[in-house]
Write a protein that holds these residues in place. Structure first.
Motif, PDB file in Angstrom:
ATOM      1  N   UNK A 250       2.041   6.450  -5.828  1.00 53.40           N
ATOM      2  CA  UNK A 250       1.317   7.648  -5.531  1.00 53.40           C
ATOM      3  C   UNK A 250      -0.204   7.217  -5.015  1.00 53.40           C
ATOM      4  N   UNK A 251      -0.301   6.091  -5.200  1.00 54.45           N
ATOM      5  CA  UNK A 251      -1.933   5.529  -5.193  1.00 54.45           C
ATOM      6  C   UNK A 251      -2.106   5.147  -3.475  1.00 54.45           C
ATOM      7  N   UNK A 252      -3.437   5.250  -3.072  1.00 53.25           N
ATOM      8  CA  UNK A 252      -3.746   4.820  -1.861  1.00 53.25           C
ATOM      9  C   UNK A 252      -4.339   3.583  -1.870  1.00 53.25           C
ATOM     10  N   UNK A 253      -3.731   2.508  -0.980  1.00 49.55           N
ATOM     11  CA  UNK A 253      -4.345   1.232  -0.914  1.00 49.55           C
ATOM     12  C   UNK A 253      -5.931   1.406  -0.103  1.00 49.55           C
ATOM     13  N   UNK A 254      -6.737   0.494  -0.397  1.00 54.49           N
ATOM     14  CA  UNK A 254      -8.003   0.517  -0.064  1.00 54.49           C
ATOM     15  C   UNK A 254      -8.545  -0.531   0.370  1.00 54.49           C
TER      16      UNK A 254
END
Length: 374
Positions: A250-254
């Motif tokens: 559920x995370x968004x890689x940045x």
């Protein structure tokens, strides 16, 4: 600086100042003053002496919470930074060799200022001031040269146009003045008074961080136009673009970076946070921005796509968002990869995300654009 002025010519409302004008590129356009000198080729930088007025024991005007020596220096330091960025950015603008009469809050006499410029010698001299007067009703922008009908006056006029357009304060026009730094310098010289610190309305605008940026840009745009260049805002460090794919936890890689991509002394590190832990990944790069659907996400890089050595994300246990990928792109890496000074490089992180199966088990970050410098 004590009040110097001419009759008001036009009035701009506060609404225009709080709108796009403060953040836009040149609002005047790309017209070039006919009497201005031609722009020099790359490799022959123009020597510019920036003179932040007052300093040390000479505070200049002080009112409405602003001390002139301080705001002069703040604008001047940002102008120097913009000109240095413009030199590195070969996509537009000019090439400048910049010095300052002071870089800190120190006392520098008028004679010392003109002597520094003449001894170098500078090609152009820009003295940055802000006005003050006993009557708080006095307001607006005025710009000076030593005489009219000169190269100094041509530079004065374009810088004035840019400052008025950028800040939207009352336009007091341009004038000739017998100021020491204009009279005793041997190169074309201009002195700007962007607004009145003693005017509550001017001061409220001038103290805004956006106004500091707008004034510094305006000085640069005027200098660019004077030398035959279209107004150009140089790239101010790496920028991100494109959209990352949401990872299985559920995370968004940045994607992000530190340092500068320099062929001679690179300390650039490109990293990615919020990566699925304990997975392999790698950085892909190319010479064009792309926005192409791929594996449930977006491919952000095009034009000769290349990959870098495989990295491991580590993290705190498996299957969460505590992983991180990073790659040090030192000078040896940049040179061996065939990167050239002045070109833009586009990159993106790819990593394994097995929990996405049966959908494509691939993670993709957003994109990063950076410029290679010598």
């Amino acid at each position: 600086m004590a009040f110097q002025g001419a009759p008001l010519r036009s009035v701009f409302g506060l609404a225009s100042v709080l709108g796009l004008a403060l953040f836009a590129t040149s609002s005047v356009g790309t017209a070039v003053v006919a009497s201005g000198p031609p722009g020099g080729p790359r490799g022959t930088p123009v020597r510019v002496m920036i003179d932040p007025g007052h300093g040390g024991a000479a505070p200049g005007a002080a009112a409405n919470g602003i001390v002139e020596k301080d705001i002069n220096l703040t604008v001047a330091l940002r102008l120097r930074e913009l000109l240095e960025l413009d030199t590195l950015d070969t996509s537009g603008g000019g090439e400048w060799d910049v010095r300052m009469t002071r870089e800190t809050d120190v006392t520098v006499s008028l004679t010392e200022r003109s002597t520094m410029a003449n001894a170098w010698p500078a090609d152009r001299f820009l003295s940055i001031h802000h006005n003050g007067f006993t009557d708080p009703a006095a307001d607006g922008t005025i710009t000076f040269s030593f005489a009219n009908g000169t190269t100094s006056a041509a530079l004065r006029d374009v810088i004035h146009q840019e400052i008025v357009a950028a800040l939207g304060l009352d336009d007091r026009g341009t004038a000739a003045a017998n100021f020491h730094v204009l009279r005793e310098t041997t190169m074309p010289a201009v002195l700007t008074e962007a607004g009145f610190l003693t005017s509550p309305s001017d001061a409220a605008i001038l103290m805004m961080p956006a106004s500091i940026e707008a004034q510094a840009r305006a000085e640069m745009y005027g200098l660019q136009r004077h030398y035959g260049h279209a107004p150009y805002l140089p790239t101010d460090g790496p920028t991100t673009y494109c959209t990352a794919k949401v990872a299985s936890p559920g995370c968004v890689p940045s994607i992000g970076s530190t340092g500068t991509a320099s062929l001679s002394s690179s300390d650039l590190v490109v990293y990615c946070t919020d990566v699925v832990s304990e997975q392999f990944g790698l950085l892909i790069w190319g010479r064009a921005e792309l926005n192409l659907p791929l594996n449930g996400g977006t491919l952000c890089v095009g034009n000769g796509l290349r990959r870098t050595p495989v990295q491991f994300s580590y993290g705190l246990g498996g299957g969460n968002c505590s992983g991180r990928l990073e790659l040090a792109m030192d000078s040896a890496f940049l040179n061996s990869s065939g990167m050239l000074a002045g070109e833009d490089i586009f990159c993106q992180w790819w990593f394994r995300d097995p929990a996405l199966y049966p959908n494509p088990p691939v993670g993709l970050s957003d994109g990063l654009r950076f410029r290679v410098v010598p």
